[in-house]
Motif scaffolding. Structure first.
Motif, PDB file in Angstrom:
ATOM      1  N   ALA A 101       0.850  -1.330  -0.081  1.00  0.00           N
ATOM      2  CA  ALA A 101      -0.071   0.010  -0.135  1.00  0.00           C
ATOM      3  C   ALA A 101       0.856   1.352  -0.093  1.00  0.00           C
ATOM      4  O   ALA A 101       0.676   2.267  -0.823  1.00  0.00           O
ATOM      5  CB  ALA A 101      -1.014   0.079   1.360  1.00  0.00           C
ATOM      6  N   HIS A 102       1.943   1.294   0.737  1.00  0.00           N
ATOM      7  CA  HIS A 102       2.797   2.375   0.884  1.00  0.00           C
ATOM      8  C   HIS A 102       3.602   2.671  -0.451  1.00  0.00           C
ATOM      9  O   HIS A 102       3.583   3.715  -0.854  1.00  0.00           O
ATOM     10  CB  HIS A 102       3.920   2.242   1.907  1.00  0.00           C
ATOM     11  CG  HIS A 102       4.866   3.059   1.967  1.00  0.00           C
ATOM     12  ND1 HIS A 102       4.699   4.517   2.618  1.00  0.00           N
ATOM     13  CD2 HIS A 102       6.283   3.324   1.712  1.00  0.00           C
ATOM     14  CE1 HIS A 102       5.664   5.211   2.302  1.00  0.00           C
ATOM     15  NE2 HIS A 102       6.807   4.666   1.915  1.00  0.00           N
ATOM     16  N   THR A 103       3.955   1.230  -1.081  1.00  0.00           N
ATOM     17  CA  THR A 103       4.735   1.594  -2.325  1.00  0.00           C
ATOM     18  C   THR A 103       3.876   2.156  -3.444  1.00  0.00           C
ATOM     19  O   THR A 103       4.154   3.034  -4.223  1.00  0.00           O
ATOM     20  CB  THR A 103       5.134   0.189  -2.791  1.00  0.00           C
ATOM     21  OG1 THR A 103       6.023  -0.300  -1.880  1.00  0.00           O
ATOM     22  CG2 THR A 103       5.909   0.134  -4.152  1.00  0.00           C
ATOM     23  N   PHE A 104       2.591   1.731  -3.644  1.00  0.00           N
ATOM     24  CA  PHE A 104       1.631   2.231  -4.719  1.00  0.00           C
ATOM     25  C   PHE A 104       1.217   3.720  -4.232  1.00  0.00           C
ATOM     26  O   PHE A 104       0.889   4.539  -5.237  1.00  0.00           O
ATOM     27  CB  PHE A 104       0.286   1.458  -4.612  1.00  0.00           C
ATOM     28  CG  PHE A 104       0.427  -0.114  -5.133  1.00  0.00           C
ATOM     29  CD1 PHE A 104       1.556  -0.358  -5.561  1.00  0.00           C
ATOM     30  CD2 PHE A 104      -0.586  -0.942  -5.022  1.00  0.00           C
ATOM     31  CE1 PHE A 104       2.098  -1.525  -6.118  1.00  0.00           C
ATOM     32  CE2 PHE A 104      -0.225  -1.894  -5.594  1.00  0.00           C
ATOM     33  CZ  PHE A 104       0.844  -2.648  -6.099  1.00  0.00           C
ATOM     34  N   SER A 105       1.219   4.152  -3.212  1.00  0.00           N
ATOM     35  CA  SER A 105       1.016   5.619  -2.872  1.00  0.00           C
ATOM     36  C   SER A 105       2.237   6.585  -3.132  1.00  0.00           C
ATOM     37  O   SER A 105       1.922   7.397  -3.359  1.00  0.00           O
ATOM     38  CB  SER A 105       0.474   5.573  -1.457  1.00  0.00           C
ATOM     39  OG  SER A 105       1.571   5.441  -0.406  1.00  0.00           O
ATOM     40  N   SER A 106       3.560   5.782  -3.077  1.00  0.00           N
ATOM     41  CA  SER A 106       4.410   6.721  -3.568  1.00  0.00           C
ATOM     42  C   SER A 106       4.995   6.591  -4.845  1.00  0.00           C
ATOM     43  O   SER A 106       5.382   7.471  -5.440  1.00  0.00           O
ATOM     44  CB  SER A 106       5.986   6.221  -2.535  1.00  0.00           C
ATOM     45  OG  SER A 106       5.800   4.707  -2.922  1.00  0.00           O
ATOM     46  N   GLN A 107       4.358   5.646  -5.674  1.00  0.00           N
ATOM     47  CA  GLN A 107       4.387   5.595  -6.965  1.00  0.00           C
ATOM     48  C   GLN A 107       3.532   4.556  -7.320  1.00  0.00           C
ATOM     49  O   GLN A 107       2.960   3.814  -6.649  1.00  0.00           O
ATOM     50  CB  GLN A 107       5.787   5.006  -7.503  1.00  0.00           C
ATOM     51  CG  GLN A 107       6.134   3.585  -6.983  1.00  0.00           C
ATOM     52  CD  GLN A 107       7.668   3.300  -7.463  1.00  0.00           C
ATOM     53  OE1 GLN A 107       8.575   3.982  -6.993  1.00  0.00           O
ATOM     54  NE2 GLN A 107       7.754   2.477  -8.383  1.00  0.00           N
ATOM     55  N   ALA A 108       3.335   4.527  -8.815  1.00  0.00           N
ATOM     56  CA  ALA A 108       2.250   3.328  -9.528  1.00  0.00           C
ATOM     57  C   ALA A 108       3.257   2.342  -9.671  1.00  0.00           C
ATOM     58  O   ALA A 108       4.445   2.402 -10.070  1.00  0.00           O
ATOM     59  CB  ALA A 108       1.649   4.080 -10.576  1.00  0.00           C
ATOM     60  N   PRO A 109       2.590   1.069  -9.597  1.00  0.00           N
ATOM     61  CA  PRO A 109       3.171  -0.142  -9.920  1.00  0.00           C
ATOM     62  C   PRO A 109       3.282  -0.257 -11.676  1.00  0.00           C
ATOM     63  O   PRO A 109       2.497   0.275 -12.321  1.00  0.00           O
ATOM     64  CB  PRO A 109       2.402  -1.428  -9.355  1.00  0.00           C
ATOM     65  CG  PRO A 109       0.918  -0.547  -9.548  1.00  0.00           C
ATOM     66  CD  PRO A 109       1.239   0.731  -9.020  1.00  0.00           C
ATOM     67  N   PRO A 110       4.520  -0.392 -12.105  1.00  0.00           N
ATOM     68  CA  PRO A 110       4.548  -0.528 -13.626  1.00  0.00           C
ATOM     69  C   PRO A 110       3.436  -1.120 -14.378  1.00  0.00           C
ATOM     70  O   PRO A 110       3.224  -2.282 -13.950  1.00  0.00           O
ATOM     71  CB  PRO A 110       5.838  -0.903 -13.984  1.00  0.00           C
ATOM     72  CG  PRO A 110       6.737  -0.659 -12.696  1.00  0.00           C
ATOM     73  CD  PRO A 110       5.635  -0.894 -11.574  1.00  0.00           C
ATOM     74  N   ASN A 111       3.452  -0.767 -15.720  1.00  0.00           N
ATOM     75  CA  ASN A 111       2.358  -1.709 -16.694  1.00  0.00           C
ATOM     76  C   ASN A 111       0.889  -1.862 -15.834  1.00  0.00           C
ATOM     77  O   ASN A 111       0.388  -2.798 -16.028  1.00  0.00           O
ATOM     78  CB  ASN A 111       2.972  -3.301 -16.770  1.00  0.00           C
ATOM     79  CG  ASN A 111       4.375  -3.248 -17.496  1.00  0.00           C
ATOM     80  OD1 ASN A 111       5.277  -3.358 -16.702  1.00  0.00           O
ATOM     81  ND2 ASN A 111       4.302  -3.274 -18.704  1.00  0.00           N
ATOM     82  N   ARG A 112       0.432  -0.659 -15.737  1.00  0.00           N
ATOM     83  CA  ARG A 112      -0.887  -0.445 -15.060  1.00  0.00           C
ATOM     84  C   ARG A 112      -1.499   0.787 -15.564  1.00  0.00           C
ATOM     85  O   ARG A 112      -2.216   1.374 -14.975  1.00  0.00           O
ATOM     86  CB  ARG A 112      -0.717  -0.621 -13.397  1.00  0.00           C
ATOM     87  CG  ARG A 112      -0.469  -1.853 -13.039  1.00  0.00           C
ATOM     88  CD  ARG A 112      -1.485  -2.777 -13.054  1.00  0.00           C
ATOM     89  NE  ARG A 112      -1.220  -3.988 -12.319  1.00  0.00           N
ATOM     90  CZ  ARG A 112      -0.323  -4.995 -12.802  1.00  0.00           C
ATOM     91  NH1 ARG A 112       0.292  -5.100 -14.007  1.00  0.00           N
ATOM     92  NH2 ARG A 112      -0.284  -6.038 -12.094  1.00  0.00           N
ATOM     93  N   ASN A 113      -1.248   1.046 -16.976  1.00  0.00           N
ATOM     94  CA  ASN A 113      -1.955   2.311 -17.386  1.00  0.00           C
ATOM     95  C   ASN A 113      -2.661   2.088 -18.352  1.00  0.00           C
ATOM     96  O   ASN A 113      -3.352   2.923 -19.159  1.00  0.00           O
ATOM     97  CB  ASN A 113      -0.824   3.489 -17.740  1.00  0.00           C
ATOM     98  CG  ASN A 113       0.032   2.869 -19.003  1.00  0.00           C
ATOM     99  OD1 ASN A 113       0.110   1.790 -19.056  1.00  0.00           O
ATOM    100  ND2 ASN A 113       0.647   3.790 -19.748  1.00  0.00           N
ATOM    101  N   GLY A 114      -3.096   0.849 -18.673  1.00  0.00           N
ATOM    102  CA  GLY A 114      -4.284   0.415 -19.811  1.00  0.00           C
ATOM    103  C   GLY A 114      -3.602   0.500 -21.075  1.00  0.00           C
ATOM    104  O   GLY A 114      -4.191   0.375 -22.274  1.00  0.00           O
ATOM    105  N   SER A 115      -2.246   0.335 -21.407  1.00  0.00           N
ATOM    106  CA  SER A 115      -1.659   0.562 -22.689  1.00  0.00           C
ATOM    107  C   SER A 115      -1.323  -0.820 -23.274  1.00  0.00           C
ATOM    108  O   SER A 115      -1.563  -1.966 -22.383  1.00  0.00           O
ATOM    109  CB  SER A 115      -0.250   1.213 -22.591  1.00  0.00           C
ATOM    110  OG  SER A 115       0.825   0.475 -21.724  1.00  0.00           O
TER     111      SER A 115
END
Length: 277
Positions: free
Chosen positions: A23-37
Motif C-alpha cells: 500500500a505504501h509503495t503504490f501511494s509513493s508511485q504506481a506499479p509499472p504496466n498499469r496504465n491500460g496501454s
C-alpha cells in the motif's frame, strides 16, 4: 501445537507487513504496466486487489502536449501533461501513470523534466506520481518530458489516473484511462540542401564506418549516433565543416543493432539508419 501456532501467526504477521508495504509503495508511485496501454496488456489499477470503486460520476482525464500542429520532430524534447479533473465528484488523493508506445513497443524516452511530483518507473518506460497528490481547484496535474527519439507517426501517449478516497483501502476509488495519438512531422530536415550527397558505408558494418557528404557553406556541425530509443550513444565529430567532408570512425564499441546517424548544423539536419553487426 504451539510451534504450528507460532508459524501460523508469523505467516499472518508477514502477510500484514506485505500488505502495508504494498500500500505504501503504490501511494509513493504506481506499479509499472498499469496504465491500460498495449504494453500493460490493457490492464490498469482498476481491479479488486488494487483499486476498485463506483463508476465515474464526472471525473475526466486529459492529455496535452506542446507538440506543434505540424507534428513532432525526431530526437526532440516535448512536455506531456496529464490532468485528472473531478468534475463535481469527490476524491481525496490522486496518482497517475503514463507511457509512450507504438505497435512496436515503447517509443522515445521519458524523464521527469525536473518535476518533483513525477518519478520514472518500470525500467524507465513509465512516468508515475511521486507520492500522493491532493486535488487543487478540482484537478491534479502531472507534467513530464518525452524525447521523441525515432518514434514513428501514430505513437500514442497512454495514461491512467486514480481518483482515490484516501482511506488507505482498495475500494471506493475510481481509475480512468486515456490515450492521445501523436502525429509525426513529415519534414525530415529544416533545409534539405544543408547536407547533400550523404553516403554512409559499409552498412551494415562491424568495425569502421565511413561518412561522406557535402556541406553547403561553412558551418559548425555535429555528427552523432542515436539508438532507436533516441538516446545519444556516440559522438563522431563536432566542429566546422566547409564543402566536402570525409570521415572514418570506429564503432565496434556499439552493441549489434540498428542506430541513427544524425548530421546537424545551423541550417538543419540529415539522418541515416545504420546497422552494427
Amino acid at each position: 501445537m504451539k510451534k504450528h501456532l507460532l508459524l501460523r501467526n508469523g505467516f499472518v504477521a508477514s502477510a500484514i507487513l506485505f500488505a502495508t508495504i504494498s500500500a505504501h509503495t503504490f501511494s509513493s508511485q504506481a506499479p509499472p504496466n498499469r496504465n491500460g496501454s498495449p504494453a500493460s496488456n490493457g490492464v490498469s489499477c482498476a481491479n479488486s486487489s488494487c483499486h476498485s470503486g463506483p463508476g465515474t460520476s464526472g471525473q475526466t482525464v486529459t492529455i496535452t502536449s506542446d507538440i506543434p500542429a505540424s507534428g513532432f520532430e525526431a530526437n526532440t524534447d516535448y512536455n506531456i501533461t496529464v490532468t485528472g479533473s473531478l468534475g463535481g465528484a469527490t476524491a481525496s488523493t490522486s496518482g497517475f501513470e503514463a507511457s509512450a508506445e507504438s505497435g512496436s513497443g515503447f517509443e522515445g524516452s521519458i524523464s521527469t523534466g525536473g518535476a518533483s511530483n513525477v518519478k520514472i518507473v518500470g525500467m524507465g518506460n513509465f512516468a508515475s506520481h511521486n507520492g500522493d497528490q491532493a486535488f487543487s481547484g478540482g484537478t491534479s496535474v502531472w507534467s513530464f518530458k518525452w524525447n521523441s527519439g525515432m518514434a514513428p507517426d501514430g505513437t500514442t501517449i497512454y495514461a491512467a489516473v486514480n481518483f482515490a478516497n484516501g482511506d488507505g483501502g482498495t475500494s471506493g476509488d475510481v481509475v480512468l484511462t486515456k490515450s492521445l495519438q501523436l502525429t509525426k512531422s513529415q519534414n525530415i530536415s529544416i533545409e534539405e540542401n544543408s547536407v547533400a550527397n550523404l553516403n554512409v558505408f559499409p552498412n551494415p558494418t562491424s568495425g569502421e564506418l565511413n561518412v561522406t557528404f557535402t556541406n553547403n557553406g561553412i558551418s559548425e556541425s555535429n555528427i552523432v549516433v542515436y539508438d532507436m530509443q533516441g538516446r545519444l550513444v556516440k559522438e563522431l565529430f563536432n566542429g566546422k565543416i566547409a564543402g566536402e567532408f570525409i570521415g572514418t570512425y570506429t564503432i565496434s564499441d556499439l552493441s549489434p543493432g540498428m542506430y541513427i546517424l544524425n548530421i546537424q548544423n545551423e541550417k538543419g539536419f540529415k539522418q541515416e539508419r545504420i546497422i552494427v553487426q
